[in-house]
Design a protein around this motif. Sequence first.
Motif, mmCIF file in Angstrom:
data_model
loop_
_atom_site.group_PDB
_atom_site.id
_atom_site.type_symbol
_atom_site.label_atom_id
_atom_site.label_comp_id
_atom_site.label_asym_id
_atom_site.label_seq_id
_atom_site.Cartn_x
_atom_site.Cartn_y
_atom_site.Cartn_z
ATOM 1 N N GLU A 119 -30.512 -37.314 9.534
ATOM 2 C CA GLU A 119 -29.636 -36.249 10.010
ATOM 3 C C GLU A 119 -30.017 -34.936 9.340
ATOM 4 N N TYR A 120 -29.671 -33.846 10.005
ATOM 5 C CA TYR A 120 -29.809 -32.533 9.400
ATOM 6 C C TYR A 120 -28.609 -32.302 8.481
ATOM 7 N N THR A 121 -28.870 -31.867 7.267
ATOM 8 C CA THR A 121 -27.796 -31.479 6.358
ATOM 9 C C THR A 121 -27.605 -29.966 6.352
ATOM 10 N N ARG A 122 -28.600 -29.246 6.855
ATOM 11 C CA ARG A 122 -28.499 -27.788 7.009
ATOM 12 C C ARG A 122 -29.524 -27.341 8.023
ATOM 13 N N VAL A 123 -29.141 -26.409 8.896
ATOM 14 C CA VAL A 123 -30.076 -25.810 9.842
ATOM 15 C C VAL A 123 -29.999 -24.295 9.692
ATOM 16 N N SER A 124 -31.127 -23.653 9.537
ATOM 17 C CA SER A 124 -31.164 -22.199 9.402
ATOM 18 C C SER A 124 -30.578 -21.532 10.646
ATOM 19 N N PRO A 125 -29.761 -20.489 10.490
ATOM 20 C CA PRO A 125 -29.218 -19.792 11.661
ATOM 21 C C PRO A 125 -30.305 -19.297 12.610
ATOM 22 N N ASP A 126 -31.486 -18.942 12.083
ATOM 23 C CA ASP A 126 -32.574 -18.456 12.934
ATOM 24 C C ASP A 126 -33.099 -19.538 13.863
ATOM 25 N N ALA A 127 -32.905 -20.821 13.492
ATOM 26 C CA ALA A 127 -33.469 -21.916 14.275
ATOM 27 C C ALA A 127 -32.460 -22.540 15.234
ATOM 28 N N GLN A 128 -31.217 -22.067 15.241
ATOM 29 C CA GLN A 128 -30.179 -22.695 16.044
ATOM 30 C C GLN A 128 -30.207 -22.196 17.494
ATOM 31 N N SER A 129 -29.567 -22.972 18.382
ATOM 32 C CA SER A 129 -29.477 -22.606 19.796
ATOM 33 C C SER A 129 -28.807 -21.246 19.941
ATOM 34 N N PHE A 130 -29.131 -20.537 21.032
ATOM 35 C CA PHE A 130 -28.590 -19.192 21.228
ATOM 36 C C PHE A 130 -28.440 -18.914 22.718
ATOM 37 N N THR A 131 -27.737 -17.846 23.024
ATOM 38 C CA THR A 131 -27.546 -17.382 24.397
ATOM 39 C C THR A 131 -28.208 -16.015 24.549
ATOM 40 N N THR A 132 -29.025 -15.861 25.576
ATOM 41 C CA THR A 132 -29.735 -14.603 25.808
ATOM 42 C C THR A 132 -28.754 -13.532 26.286
ATOM 43 N N PRO A 133 -29.139 -12.246 26.194
ATOM 44 C CA PRO A 133 -28.263 -11.186 26.702
ATOM 45 C C PRO A 133 -27.861 -11.376 28.161
ATOM 46 N N ALA A 134 -28.708 -12.077 28.917
ATOM 47 C CA ALA A 134 -28.384 -12.322 30.328
ATOM 48 C C ALA A 134 -27.425 -13.490 30.507
ATOM 49 N N GLY A 135 -27.040 -14.164 29.400
ATOM 50 C CA GLY A 135 -26.088 -15.257 29.475
ATOM 51 C C GLY A 135 -26.709 -16.627 29.611
ATOM 52 N N ALA A 136 -28.019 -16.750 29.475
ATOM 53 C CA ALA A 136 -28.691 -18.048 29.589
ATOM 54 C C ALA A 136 -28.690 -18.742 28.232
ATOM 55 N N PHE A 137 -28.295 -20.000 28.222
ATOM 56 C CA PHE A 137 -28.290 -20.778 26.984
ATOM 57 C C PHE A 137 -29.689 -21.326 26.718
ATOM 58 N N VAL A 138 -30.160 -21.161 25.487
ATOM 59 C CA VAL A 138 -31.478 -21.659 25.083
ATOM 60 C C VAL A 138 -31.281 -22.721 24.013
ATOM 61 N N ASN A 139 -31.769 -23.911 24.272
ATOM 62 C CA ASN A 139 -31.590 -25.037 23.374
ATOM 63 C C ASN A 139 -32.627 -24.985 22.261
ATOM 64 N N ALA A 140 -32.186 -24.878 21.016
ATOM 65 C CA ALA A 140 -33.093 -24.891 19.865
ATOM 66 C C ALA A 140 -32.707 -26.062 18.969
ATOM 67 N N ILE A 141 -32.450 -25.832 17.687
ATOM 68 C CA ILE A 141 -32.124 -26.919 16.764
ATOM 69 C C ILE A 141 -30.720 -26.709 16.221
#
Length: 322
Positions: free
Chosen positions: A202-224
């Motif tokens: 399991e992950y015990t910590r994930v850097s905020p830079d590596a986490q999933s995000f939503t683009t300005p256009a509203g599209a969800f991008v799956n990361a870690i």
Amino acid sequence: SSVRDINNTTSSYAAYLQVDYSVTEQLTAILGARYTNEVKKLDLRPTSFGGITSANLRAIGTPTRLETDKITPRFGLTYQVDPDIQVFATVTNGYKAGGWNSRTAYIPQTFEDMDPETTWSYEAGIKSDLFNRRLRINATAFVAETDGLQLSYTTPGPIAGTTLSTQDNVGDIRVKGLELEVSARPVAGLDVFATLGIQDGEYTRVSPDAQSFTTPAGAFVNAIDESDALSRLPETSFAMGATYTLPVEALFGELIFSGELTYTDDFWTTASNTTPANPRTPTALNTLAEGYTLYNLSVAYVSDDDAWRLAVECKNCSDKLY
């Protein structure tokens, strides 16, 4: 800008020392350490297509030379219960050197360097040879704590609305498990074995830079995300097999028949494997590798003087796609 001529140079020097000290006739203490000096150099040469060069990196403060001086210790205890049974416990530290994200770095600001990845591994187990060495049973339980795991993941691109794959220290993980090995010679000429591996991570910590995000256009991008299962980590693996040796005087040698079965459980092939709607739903591209079983068979002739060997082998005999 994606055409790059990269020359990497690595120099690594190490020295290792281990001392085994007999505390008593049965108890032994182990102390070891490895010193490693590793230097990585990066040279981005100009090309006719343009693109990033080493001068561009140095201009924004990105190093083109990384040096790591590391002492990684090892501690252990072994206890000889009797001549056939030993129990042990060890603590070991290891590391993987840093580097650069060169995969999809189209501008100097995304061609970043990574820190080393470090792991502390804790193990305890038993080793045994029983019934005049006709039966061997080994078992090990382990926990591995890794900081600064180096992985590829999806991140916002330098142009608005774009994404790209980058590589960096994404966070920390913990993996724990059990390994079991059994081998036996029930009758003369027949050897059988079985191994079992069970693990969970399991992950015990994930850097905020590596986490999933939503683009300005509203599209969800799956990361870690911390809810993701670790990639390339099947929870169960199993193998069993047998070898039978048959002496044949008429052939001045022996025939050896072997068979093996191996099983690997499901595992994710990418670090990102979840969506907010369903933690176990694959991404748009299904990156879950299904579990599979493989079979291997062989028959071989070996001459008495070991000068000749002739074998016919079948690997993945069921032609399994995996």
